[in-house]
Design a protein around this motif. Structure first.
Motif, short mmCIF file in Angstrom:
data_model
loop_
_atom_site.label_atom_id
_atom_site.label_comp_id
_atom_site.label_asym_id
_atom_site.label_seq_id
_atom_site.Cartn_x
_atom_site.Cartn_y
_atom_site.Cartn_z
N THR A 24 21.07 19.40 -13.96
CA THR A 24 21.90 19.81 -12.84
C THR A 24 21.63 21.27 -12.53
O THR A 24 20.92 21.96 -13.24
N LEU A 167 18.19 24.05 -7.58
CA LEU A 167 17.94 22.71 -8.11
C LEU A 167 16.91 22.79 -9.22
O LEU A 167 15.95 23.56 -9.14
N LYS A 228 22.46 18.01 -1.57
CA LYS A 228 21.40 18.60 -2.40
C LYS A 228 20.73 19.79 -1.71
O LYS A 228 20.34 20.75 -2.37
N LYS A 232 20.59 23.42 -3.33
CA LYS A 232 19.26 24.01 -3.51
C LYS A 232 19.20 25.44 -2.95
O LYS A 232 18.65 26.35 -3.58
N ASP A 241 29.52 17.46 -0.80
CA ASP A 241 29.69 16.55 -1.93
C ASP A 241 30.88 15.62 -1.74
O ASP A 241 30.88 14.49 -2.20
N TRP A 388 12.61 13.43 -10.30
CA TRP A 388 12.84 12.84 -8.98
C TRP A 388 12.26 11.43 -8.88
O TRP A 388 12.69 10.64 -8.03
#
Length: 439
Positions: A24, A167, A228, A232, A241, A388
């Motif tokens: 995370t 990230l 994301k 990032k 979120d 990923w």
């Protein structure tokens, strides 16, 4: 509470946290209150050669039932995945071993650096120049002591332009990945709407529900991409979120519901559900509420909370129960079709339905197996730079499942449900008799 657990128990707990915890990254503010755990996992992050860790602690208070604890026995450190086994061996083999003394860790600072301890604050940044996946821990080796403090962590890499990327090295591709799949599902939805409009006479309520499912899936991925992206760039999701969790909940509940309804033949085979089929939905939907609650707790807190492993176990258990529950309606439909084929004189139609439901059963089992077992294995064994890949594999499997399911039950006039050719009828009767004989 006193720290009485054995080093072996600590090692097992650490290993369990690391297996369950995904890599995370965010700017996180953690409040630890009267915590006696000897080790607390705060972050798991894949660093490039230009990684940084910034830690700020404040409102520090250490209480002990014994003498004043040695401040050098409390501190923060990084532990690479490569060194994990060595540290676990040290914990198991050496009595009263303090992990802060291990040669396999990257010690950041101890509470001796706080001035004046034990009530103080600290703020410093540390470069990480050796690329790897690291775990950020707080360690408390002082016996019979409890730690209270507020911790802020900023964990990030610098890209070629010197811009921070919050990230993990293996997850920085996720915004693009989710955006591509979101666009794919919007195109999928357009094709499905076209098929429904050109076959209006064969459209049933289940087909409209399937269209809603694709829409929710597309929106879920769109919000996941935004979530994301902002993490990032800024280190925080900026509220995306919340939308992600809302649409993830709707999508999962709707997916399980559609599978159950298709498995029962609702709306295109029969206009209502039987009592036992209603009970399946009444079980699955509340369980999915619980599973999504656990998912939010897991995603929004982290392994530092005491019950984090418990929430993971709840999520896994509930997910397994739901996956098993949605299989029953398909099995019931297969049995019902086999019994009906003996009495209604429509062998070809029943054989087509029976074949279709068997194929659907195999597809559902394959989808559940891949997304629960294979994806977890990929997430566990893949190198940190390729984390990923597990997300890509899961989305590819989901897209394949949606495509097959929608093709099998598409609203077309010459659907397998309506096969009534006389020659096929005779062949089907023979096939059903042979099958009955074999059984």
């Amino acid at each position: 509470m006193p720290t009485t657990s054995s080093p072996a128990a600590y090692a097992i707990a650490i290993l369990l946290c690391l297996l369950l915890s995904p890599a995370t990254a965010e700017i996180k503010n953690v409040k630890i209150t009267a915590d006696a755990r000897p080790m607390i996992l705060l972050e798991k992050f894949g660093f490039t050669h230009s990684g940084h860790v910034t830690i700020a602690v404040s409102s520090v208070s250490i209480t002990s039932s014994l003498s004043r604890p040695d401040p050098s026995h409390l501190g923060f450190f990084l532990l690479s995945e490569d060194s994990l086994i060595q540290v676990i061996i040290e914990l198991q083999q050496t009595p009263n071993f303090c992990v802060l003394e291990s040669k396999y860790i990257n010690l950041l600072f101890t509470f001796r650096d706080l001035s004046p301890p034990p009530h103080s604050s600290f703020n410093n940044s540390y470069p990480v120049t050796s690329p790897n996946e690291y775990n950020l821990f707080f360690a408390n080796c002082a016996p019979e002591s409890q730690a209270t403090m507020e911790v802020r962590t900023d964990v990030y890499n610098l890209d070629d332009g010197g811009v921070r990327d919050y990230l993990s090295a293996g997850l920085t591709q996720l915004p693009t990945l989710f955006s591509v799949f979101s666009l794919t599902y919007f195109i999928f939805l357009g094709i499905w709407i076209y098929i429904c409009l050109t076959n209006k006479r064969s459209v049933h309520r289940i087909h409209l529900l399937m269209a809603l499912l694709v829409l929710i899936k597309a929106l879920n991925l769109m919000f996941a991409a935004e979530d994301k992206h902002y993490v990032k760039v800024t280190g925080t999701p900026h509220g995306w979120d919340i939308l992600f969790y809302i649409f993830q909940f709707i999508r999962v509940v709707l997916l399980f519901t559609v599978i159950v309804l298709i498995g029962t033949g609702w709306s295109f085979l029969k206009p209502f559900l039987q009592e036992r089929e209603k009970k399946v939905l009444m079980i699955v939907i509340p369980l999915q509420v619980l599973a999504n609650l656990a998912s939010v707790v897991i995603g929004e807190t982290g392994p530092f909370i005491k019950d984090w492993v418990t929430w993971n176990q709840i999520f896994l258990l509930v997910d397994i129960i739901c996956c098993c529950a949605i299989i029953f309606p398909i099995v019931w439909s297969i049995r019902s079709l086999r019994e009906t084929s003996k009495t209604d004189g429509k062998a070809a139609r029943n054989l087509a339905k029976l074949t279709l439901f068997r194929q659907f059963y195999i597809v559902v089992i394959g989808y559940l197996y891949f997304t629960r077992i294979v994806v977890f294995a990929l997430r566990t064994i893949a190198a940190y730079k390729y984390q990923w890949v597990s997300s890509a594999a899961e989305e590819i499997a989901s897209l394949a499942f949606y495509t097959i399911m929608f093709y099998m039950f598409s609203p077309v006039d010459k659907n397998e449900y309506f096969v009534l050719d006389e020659e096929e009828e005779q062949e089907a009767e023979m096939a059903l008799r042979d099958e009955e004989f074999e059984l």
